[in-house]
Design a protein around this motif. Structure first.
Motif, PDB file in Angstrom:
ATOM      1  N   THR A   1      29.077 -86.858  -2.180  1.00  0.00           N
ATOM      2  CA  THR A   1      29.007 -87.262  -3.588  1.00  0.00           C
ATOM      3  C   THR A   1      27.905 -86.478  -4.303  1.00  0.00           C
ATOM      4  O   THR A   1      28.111 -85.977  -5.416  1.00  0.00           O
ATOM      5  CB  THR A   1      28.762 -88.782  -3.704  1.00  0.00           C
ATOM      6  OG1 THR A   1      29.863 -89.464  -3.100  1.00  0.00           O
ATOM      7  CG2 THR A   1      28.613 -89.214  -5.148  1.00  0.00           C
TER       8      THR A   1
ATOM      9  N   VAL B   1      34.129 -89.818  -8.438  1.00  0.00           N
ATOM     10  CA  VAL B   1      33.061 -89.019  -9.037  1.00  0.00           C
ATOM     11  C   VAL B   1      33.663 -88.443 -10.314  1.00  0.00           C
ATOM     12  O   VAL B   1      34.469 -87.512 -10.266  1.00  0.00           O
ATOM     13  CB  VAL B   1      32.591 -87.885  -8.087  1.00  0.00           C
ATOM     14  CG1 VAL B   1      31.493 -87.064  -8.745  1.00  0.00           C
ATOM     15  CG2 VAL B   1      32.143 -88.454  -6.744  1.00  0.00           C
TER      16      VAL B   1
ATOM     17  N   LEU C   1      30.165 -92.998 -11.199  1.00  0.00           N
ATOM     18  CA  LEU C   1      30.408 -93.058  -9.765  1.00  0.00           C
ATOM     19  C   LEU C   1      30.811 -94.478  -9.429  1.00  0.00           C
ATOM     20  O   LEU C   1      30.220 -95.425  -9.960  1.00  0.00           O
ATOM     21  CB  LEU C   1      29.137 -92.731  -8.972  1.00  0.00           C
ATOM     22  CG  LEU C   1      28.453 -91.397  -9.258  1.00  0.00           C
ATOM     23  CD1 LEU C   1      27.148 -91.303  -8.485  1.00  0.00           C
ATOM     24  CD2 LEU C   1      29.359 -90.251  -8.908  1.00  0.00           C
TER      25      LEU C   1
END
Length: 181
Positions: A106, A144, A124
């Protein structure tokens, strides 16, 4: 013929004075195509994606335990999903190594999207379970979503449409070529 300012109704839908942007690709999402009926790994698109040849699978980055893939139904250009290879539904089912690699991928995705598309912010998140909004609740995935000042926030609300300035394959190639580890 309609009078000036009058909404013309030709019997298709309800008149509402909104413009229409035809997005037939969204029907697969609306109909739930490729959505697993149950929790079996054989029906899961997130289990099938890693074995697809690039760029068809839209995988941008492969890790040891997780991978990053473009969302087929993105909220914004560059919308990625970070998924474990293992077919699990809940974040609490991740191993420590899977959770750590999800976090690392991420961060890498955010770095990459900032470098390539100058994203100014991110949404997120994980929707845990169908009741919480997970489109595919059977396989854990983290969104994301890159954001920019003045981006399409108003489009879904006021314009009732989503904008994507680039084909998914082109976005996948760009992100994969410039991935920030």
């Amino acid at each position: 013929m309609s009078a000036p300012g009058e909404v013309r109704h030709d019997g298709v839908g309800e008149p509402d004075q909104l413009e229409r942007l035809w997005t037939p690709h969204r029907m697969a999402y609306i109909r739930g195509e490729n959505k697993p009926d149950d929790a079996s790994a054989g029906q899961c698109p997130f289990c099938r994606i890693p074995s697809a040849q690039e760029p068809d699978g839209l995988v941008v980055r492969r890790g040891e335990l997780v991978f990053a893939v473009l969302n087929l139904y993105p909220y914004a250009p560059g919308h990625l999903l970070v998924c474990p290879y293992r077919h699990i539904a809940d974040y609490t089912e991740t191993t420590d190594a899977e959770a750590a690699e999800m976090a690392d991928l991420t961060r890498q995705a955010m770095r990459t999207l900032r470098a390539v598309s100058h994203a100014a912010g991110f949404n997120l998140g994980m929707n845990q379970g169908a009741i919480a909004g997970a489109g595919i609740a059977a396989h854990l995935h983290q969104h994301v979503v890159p954001r920019w000042p003045g981006d399409q926030n108003f489009m879904p609300v006021i314009g009732r449409t989503k904008t994507l300035p680039e084909l998914l394959g082109d976005t996948r190639d760009l992100l994969a070529a410039h991935w920030q580890g």
